[in-house]
Design a protein around this motif. Structure first.
Motif, PDB file in Angstrom:
ATOM      1  N   ILE A   1     -37.750   1.443 -37.125  1.00 46.90           N
ATOM      2  CA  ILE A   1     -36.774   1.331 -38.204  1.00 46.90           C
ATOM      3  C   ILE A   1     -37.331   0.414 -39.284  1.00 46.90           C
ATOM      4  N   THR A   2     -37.292   0.909 -40.527  1.00 51.71           N
ATOM      5  CA  THR A   2     -37.808   0.142 -41.659  1.00 51.71           C
ATOM      6  C   THR A   2     -36.730   0.027 -42.728  1.00 51.71           C
ATOM      7  N   LEU A   3     -36.518  -1.165 -43.234  1.00 52.09           N
ATOM      8  CA  LEU A   3     -35.527  -1.389 -44.289  1.00 52.09           C
ATOM      9  C   LEU A   3     -36.180  -1.253 -45.655  1.00 52.09           C
ATOM     10  N   TRP A   4     -35.442  -0.659 -46.583  1.00 49.67           N
ATOM     11  CA  TRP A   4     -35.939  -0.468 -47.946  1.00 49.67           C
ATOM     12  C   TRP A   4     -34.839  -0.782 -48.936  1.00 49.67           C
ATOM     13  N   HIS A   5     -35.174  -1.555 -49.984  1.00 49.12           N
ATOM     14  CA  HIS A   5     -34.243  -1.913 -51.049  1.00 49.12           C
ATOM     15  C   HIS A   5     -34.701  -1.268 -52.349  1.00 49.12           C
ATOM     16  N   PRO A   6     -33.854  -0.516 -53.051  1.00 49.14           N
ATOM     17  CA  PRO A   6     -34.254   0.054 -54.347  1.00 49.14           C
ATOM     18  C   PRO A   6     -34.632  -1.069 -55.314  1.00 49.14           C
ATOM     19  N   PRO A   7     -35.760  -0.974 -55.986  1.00 51.00           N
ATOM     20  CA  PRO A   7     -36.173  -2.035 -56.914  1.00 51.00           C
ATOM     21  C   PRO A   7     -35.147  -2.305 -58.003  1.00 51.00           C
ATOM     22  N   GLN A   8     -34.446  -1.241 -58.470  1.00 47.76           N
ATOM     23  CA  GLN A   8     -33.482  -1.422 -59.546  1.00 47.76           C
ATOM     24  C   GLN A   8     -32.164  -2.022 -59.061  1.00 47.76           C
ATOM     25  N   ASN A   9     -31.963  -2.048 -57.737  1.00 48.67           N
ATOM     26  CA  ASN A   9     -30.718  -2.600 -57.193  1.00 48.67           C
ATOM     27  C   ASN A   9     -31.006  -3.183 -55.809  1.00 48.67           C
ATOM     28  N   PRO A  10     -31.588  -4.371 -55.739  1.00 51.21           N
ATOM     29  CA  PRO A  10     -32.009  -4.951 -54.455  1.00 51.21           C
ATOM     30  C   PRO A  10     -30.859  -5.240 -53.501  1.00 51.21           C
TER      31      PRO A  10
ATOM     32  N   ASP B   1     -42.583  16.001 -43.033  1.00 49.66           N
ATOM     33  CA  ASP B   1     -42.025  15.935 -44.379  1.00 49.66           C
ATOM     34  C   ASP B   1     -40.517  15.723 -44.405  1.00 49.66           C
ATOM     35  N   VAL B   2     -39.881  15.575 -43.263  1.00 45.28           N
ATOM     36  CA  VAL B   2     -38.433  15.373 -43.201  1.00 45.28           C
ATOM     37  C   VAL B   2     -38.138  13.890 -43.048  1.00 45.28           C
ATOM     38  N   LYS B   3     -37.258  13.371 -43.915  1.00 45.09           N
ATOM     39  CA  LYS B   3     -36.909  11.962 -43.901  1.00 45.09           C
ATOM     40  C   LYS B   3     -35.489  11.775 -43.376  1.00 45.09           C
ATOM     41  N   ALA B   4     -35.286  10.681 -42.654  1.00 45.93           N
ATOM     42  CA  ALA B   4     -33.945  10.348 -42.144  1.00 45.93           C
ATOM     43  C   ALA B   4     -33.708   8.861 -42.369  1.00 45.93           C
ATOM     44  N   PHE B   5     -32.513   8.524 -42.855  1.00 46.10           N
ATOM     45  CA  PHE B   5     -32.168   7.120 -43.046  1.00 46.10           C
ATOM     46  C   PHE B   5     -30.652   6.941 -42.924  1.00 46.10           C
ATOM     47  N   VAL B   6     -30.236   5.702 -42.730  1.00 45.61           N
ATOM     48  CA  VAL B   6     -28.810   5.372 -42.701  1.00 45.61           C
ATOM     49  C   VAL B   6     -28.531   4.313 -43.753  1.00 45.61           C
ATOM     50  N   VAL B   7     -27.294   4.314 -44.259  1.00 49.00           N
ATOM     51  CA  VAL B   7     -26.839   3.297 -45.214  1.00 49.00           C
ATOM     52  C   VAL B   7     -25.503   2.757 -44.729  1.00 49.00           C
ATOM     53  N   PRO B   8     -25.149   1.528 -45.125  1.00 47.23           N
ATOM     54  CA  PRO B   8     -23.836   1.000 -44.741  1.00 47.23           C
ATOM     55  C   PRO B   8     -22.722   1.896 -45.267  1.00 47.23           C
ATOM     56  N   HIS B   9     -21.724   2.119 -44.431  1.00 51.80           N
ATOM     57  CA  HIS B   9     -20.601   2.983 -44.816  1.00 51.80           C
ATOM     58  C   HIS B   9     -19.371   2.528 -44.045  1.00 51.80           C
ATOM     59  N   GLY B  10     -18.448   1.856 -44.753  1.00 54.35           N
ATOM     60  CA  GLY B  10     -17.266   1.328 -44.079  1.00 54.35           C
ATOM     61  C   GLY B  10     -17.669   0.293 -43.049  1.00 54.35           C
TER      62      GLY B  10
ATOM     63  N   ALA C   1     -41.110  -4.115 -37.256  1.00 59.54           N
ATOM     64  CA  ALA C   1     -42.104  -4.363 -38.304  1.00 59.54           C
ATOM     65  C   ALA C   1     -41.554  -5.182 -39.459  1.00 59.54           C
ATOM     66  N   GLY C   2     -40.280  -5.550 -39.452  1.00 61.96           N
ATOM     67  CA  GLY C   2     -39.700  -6.281 -40.570  1.00 61.96           C
ATOM     68  C   GLY C   2     -39.355  -5.346 -41.701  1.00 61.96           C
ATOM     69  N   LYS C   3     -38.921  -5.900 -42.795  1.00 59.55           N
ATOM     70  CA  LYS C   3     -38.511  -5.073 -43.928  1.00 59.55           C
ATOM     71  C   LYS C   3     -39.705  -4.555 -44.704  1.00 59.55           C
ATOM     72  N   ALA C   4     -39.621  -3.279 -45.117  1.00 60.52           N
ATOM     73  CA  ALA C   4     -40.709  -2.684 -45.896  1.00 60.52           C
ATOM     74  C   ALA C   4     -40.701  -3.244 -47.302  1.00 60.52           C
ATOM     75  N   GLY C   5     -41.808  -3.933 -47.660  1.00 63.38           N
ATOM     76  CA  GLY C   5     -41.942  -4.400 -49.033  1.00 63.38           C
ATOM     77  C   GLY C   5     -41.171  -5.667 -49.332  1.00 63.38           C
ATOM     78  N   ARG C   6     -40.516  -6.273 -48.297  1.00 64.93           N
ATOM     79  CA  ARG C   6     -39.760  -7.508 -48.528  1.00 64.93           C
ATOM     80  C   ARG C   6     -39.944  -8.409 -47.315  1.00 64.93           C
TER      81      ARG C   6
END
Length: 353
Positions: free
Chosen positions: A3-12, A28-37, A85-90
């Motif tokens: 699991i790798t965390l990613w923050h959009p540069p325009q909205n960290p 080529d298939v990507k899967a991710f989750v985002v906070p929801h409720g 692995a920690g957060k990707a890019g942060r």
């Protein structure tokens, strides 16, 4: 699973947890989750692969037996990412003392996880081959007019509407849109005030729209109606939405922002005047690389009254479409589950009539 965390540069402040190294997914298939409720929402670039991802989450112990993603705090994915692995890019953030997946309150997502995507929508990208007319009440924000101006085949009128805030002239109906802003404010949102305020105007507005002949009534909620409420409980909001749909016979649409509202209004107008612009498929993804019998079963399953099991039995019995077309009623009746009604339905498709 990694699991790798990613923050959009325009909205960290936003975050995604990407699910990597899943053997069930093509490269080529990507899967991710985002906070929801109180939990998370899963997104998979190939929707057909979503069940396999859920199974992988169960196997990895992220989901326990019978648990759904709506019950898993995003903190669980954060902790697994930091343990790996920690957060990707942060750089990983220091964990607060006393915080855990069980006692940490989920962060409120006030703007919706795809607001930036909605704001970037280009109205000029909507094909408008036939002229459309959109009327907007003169009291609406200037930005709504600006978003719809100077578009090919779009006539925009600024006027005083007797009903609703936006009116789209369709081929056989007028689409009357009552727009309710649900953006975060220090006081009540426009939607909330129209429900619990002294005038309770949404009740009267929806009643007038319900009684009006020759229109398609729409209540458009602009922004996260539940998250930004200052005084209404979730169940009270749900009750109002249910009332609008079931009693008042309103169509209810949700948008992220004023720009998104303009985009949806133009999409409605273009679809009414010109259709989708293509013929939507009646079936899902076609299987490839299957044996001939399995391919035939897939085709037969699209026929009326033919289940997956019946399709398989027919394919195994006859082997080809030509043999099925040539089969007599007696031949068809010999297949288990084939009664007179089903035989008649299939023969009507194969032979016409």
């Amino acid at each position: 699973m990694r699991i790798t965390l990613w923050h959009p540069p325009q909205n960290p402040q936003r975050v995604r947890a990407y699910l990597n190294q899943l053997g069930c997914l093509p490269q080529d298939v990507k899967a991710f989750v985002v906070p929801h409720g109180n939990g998370v929402k899963l997104s998979v670039s190939d929707a057909a692969a979503a069940p396999a991802v859920l199974e992988a989450l169960h196997e990895a112990g992220v989901l326990s037996e019978g648990q759904t993603l709506e019950a898993v705090p995003f903190a669980v994915f954060e902790e697994r990412a930091q343990a790996g692995a920690g957060k990707a890019g942060r750089a990983p953030r220091a964990k607060r003392q006393g915080s855990s997946a069980s006692n940490r309150a989920p962060a409120r997502n006030l703007t919706g996880s795809r607001l930036d995507e909605a704001e970037a929508l280009d109205l000029a990208s909507i094909p408008v081959p036939d002229p459309v007319l959109i009327r907007i009440d003169h009291r609406e924000p200037a930005a709504l007019f600006e978003a719809l101006q100077d578009l090919p085949n779009v006539t925009l009128e600024r006027t005083e509407l007797a009903l609703g805030d936006i009116e789209i002239q369709g081929r056989e109906t007028r689409y009357v849109i009552e727009r309710k802003c649900c953006a975060e404010t220090a006081a009540r949102t426009d939607f909330e005030a129209s429900v619990v305020g002294d005038d309770k105007r949404l009740f009267f507005q929806s009643e007038k729209m319900r009684l009006e002949e020759g229109i398609t009534p729409i209540v458009l909620l602009e922004g996260p109606v539940h998250d930004n409420s200052r005084g209404m409980l979730v169940q009270a909001i749900d009750g109002m939405l249910s009332f609008l749909v079931t009693i008042q016979r309103m169509n209810v649409i949700n948008t992220y922002s004023l720009h998104h509202t303009a985009y949806v209004a133009l999409k409605l107008a273009a679809h009414d005047r010109s259709g989708l612009g293509y013929e939507p498929p009646l079936r899902g993804r076609k299987p490839t690389g299957l044996p001939q019998v399995a391919q035939l079963a897939f085709v037969l399953e699209g026929m009326p009254g033919v289940s997956a099991n019946i399709a398989r039995l027919l394919a195994e019995r006859f082997g080809s479409m030509a043999a099925l077309v040539a089969a007599s009623e007696a031949d068809l009746a010999a297949v288990p589950g084939m009664g007179p009604k089903r035989i008649a339905q299939i023969r009507a498709v194969l032979h016409g009539g």
